[in-house]
Design an enzyme around this catalytic site. Structure first.
Site, PDB file in Angstrom:
ATOM      1  N   ARG A   1      -4.125   3.084   7.270  1.00 25.29           N
ATOM      2  CA  ARG A   1      -4.465   2.854   5.858  1.00 25.29           C
ATOM      3  C   ARG A   1      -3.246   2.524   4.992  1.00 25.29           C
ATOM      4  NH1 ARG A   1      -5.225   8.242   7.194  1.00 25.29           N
ATOM      5  NH2 ARG A   1      -4.184   9.798   5.902  1.00 25.29           N
TER       6      ARG A   1
ATOM      7  N   ASP B   1      -8.258   7.047  10.897  1.00 22.93           N
ATOM      8  CA  ASP B   1      -9.225   7.773  11.700  1.00 22.93           C
ATOM      9  C   ASP B   1     -10.633   7.642  11.126  1.00 22.93           C
ATOM     10  OD1 ASP B   1      -7.216   8.647  13.368  1.00 22.93           O
ATOM     11  OD2 ASP B   1      -6.779  10.378  12.118  1.00 22.93           O
TER      12      ASP B   1
ATOM     13  N   VAL C   1     -13.850  17.377   1.654  1.00 23.06           N
ATOM     14  CA  VAL C   1     -12.960  16.250   1.345  1.00 23.06           C
ATOM     15  C   VAL C   1     -13.465  14.954   1.984  1.00 23.06           C
ATOM     16  CG1 VAL C   1     -10.595  15.391   1.497  1.00 23.06           C
ATOM     17  CG2 VAL C   1     -11.009  17.827   1.103  1.00 23.06           C
TER      18      VAL C   1
END
Length: 440
Positions: free
Chosen positions: A94, A118, A328
């Site tokens: 990312r 991931d 999260v």
């Protein structure tokens, strides 16, 4: 195509000392920030992880000079900047989305391929894109990536709907050279974010960390190169503490300050672990066994989402029923089937358990788990879906009966500093083997 697998035979309690280096998440963001300096920057205590190599290749493709030695990374702007991250980096991690702001400052335009990382849940680029638009950039999002252009970014007032680490980092690296002042509300305040802000400050940025998740950045005309020492990886530190406890041993973790582990240490203590904390190391043992617990993950300073994968295995070796509530990422429990094949008694649910209702309470996301301990674990042949799940499978294999074969170990090596060598040093019987696509 042949791949490397790890064969693990349980070999009793894991004991010994482990030194953790800077975090995967910290080092890659510092490498991107170093693009902004007019001189050379040096990042000390860098980990030997796959993420460093991937990020270095990206930077070199942009015309940035990168030199990597066993403990240091040196980065400097090259004579010419190519503002397009090659499509070959699509989906690898990312990091590309974080390069948009720096590339706009260096070249006035930027293209980055779609983010990867991931498969633990959506990582929306919306927060990044909207922030850059608010700062005056023209941004187009397509199926292949994100294109942006701007003569100069302007400071503005921003508020994040959720304290996203990545979006906070994008805003930091975009605002430091923007014209005027940027005020960010709802910022992430994780240690890695603060560490990045401190690095930018060393480069000449003007940044204030204010109460109530507010960051104020006054744009400056230029940044210089700087040198920094990365603090130890708190995910790795907790993972090795858990490794000792799961196997009935004791691991002393060096290199990660206590203040990065406050919530984790208290959680382990509540479960019955005896903690030994000094200025040099943190260690955990449980001579009388472990008790069940209810834990909810949260943004910092709450219990870190990356800690819950080793915690889940630890729950299987604690007496009673434990509950984990992930708030999260909505797909963080993707690794549970691999643990179930190893005998972990885990049930997942789409309701909020072990804490107040979270933002996934009215969705179909399986984000809560009930774990029964003590589970009798058994060796198995499992494929690892991501970095943290991979490490937790090693922990389960270390406490299981029989040999385990772990596939997809490249995930672990992307995010942990030499994990094979570290586990071997703690007494785990672990070996490498190259196998074909059919396991031959």
């Amino acid at each position: 195509m042949n791949e490397e697998v790890w064969l693990i035979e349980p070999s009793g309690p894991l004991r010994g000392d482990v030194e953790v280096r800077g975090s995967k998440n910290g080092v890659s963001k510092h490498m991107v920030a170093a693009m902004l300096g007019t001189g050379e920057s040096t990042i000390h205590n860098a980990p030997d992880v796959g993420e460093v190599g991937i990020t270095a290749q990206m930077l070199r493709a942009l015309g940035i000079d990168v030199e990597i030695t066993p403990r240091e990374i040196s980065i400097a702007q090259g004579p010419q900047i190519n503002p397009h991250v090659p499509a070959a980096f699509t989906g690898l991690n990312r990091i590309p989305i974080l390069m948009l702001g720096p590339l706009l400052h260096l070249a006035g335009e930027a293209f980055v391929p779609l983010v990867g990382g991931d498969p633990i849940g959506r990582r929306p680029v919306d927060f990044h894109v909207e922030a850059l638009r608010a700062m005056g950039a023209e941004v187009e999002v397509s199926d292949t990536g994100v294109y942006a252009k701007a003569k100069r970014l302007r400071g503005t007032r921003l508020e994040l709907p959720y304290p996203s680490v990545g979006a906070t980092e994008t805003i930091l690296m975009s605002a430091v050279l923007a014209e005027g002042k940027t005020v960010l509300k709802g910022a992430a305040m994780e240690p890695e974010v603060v560490e990045l802000a401190l690095f930018l400050q060393r480069m000449g940025a003007r940044i204030e960390l204010s109460p109530d998740r507010r960051i104020v950045i006054e744009g400056v005309e230029r940044l210089r190169g700087a040198s920094t020492w990365l603090n130890g990886d708190r995910i790795e530190a907790f993972s090795y503490l858990a490794a000792g406890l799961i196997t009935g041993g004791e691991v002393r973790v060096h290199g990660c300050p206590q203040d990065r582990l406050v919530t984790a240490i208290t959680t382990l203590a509540r479960m019955g672990a005896e903690m030994d904390i000094t200025d040099d190391y943190v260690s955990a043992s449980a001579p009388d066994g472990l008790r069940a617990a209810a834990v909810q993950t949260d943004t910092h300073p709450g219990f870190m989402t990356d800690w819950q994968t080793p915690l889940m295995v630890l729950f299987t070796q604690a007496q009673g029923m434990s509950v984990l509530h992930e708030t999260v990422f909505e797909n963080r429990l993707v690794y549970v089937p691999a643990l179930q094949r190893m005998g972990c008694e885990i049930e997942v649910f789409d309701v909020c358990l072990g804490g107040p209702a979270c933002r996934y309470h009215d969705t179909n996301a399986k984000h809560s788990a009930v774990v029964r301990g003590v589970s009798k674990l058994r060796g198995a042949d499992v494929t690892l879906p991501d970095i943290r799940a991979g490490f937790s499978a090693v922990l389960a294999a270390a406490a299981a009966e029989g040999t385990s074969t772990l596939r997809g170990v490249h995930h672990i090596e992307r995010g942990y500093h030499r994990p094979f060598e570290q586990f071997a040093s703690l007494g785990l019987k672990i070996s490498r083997e190259i196998v074909g696509p059919e396991g031959q």
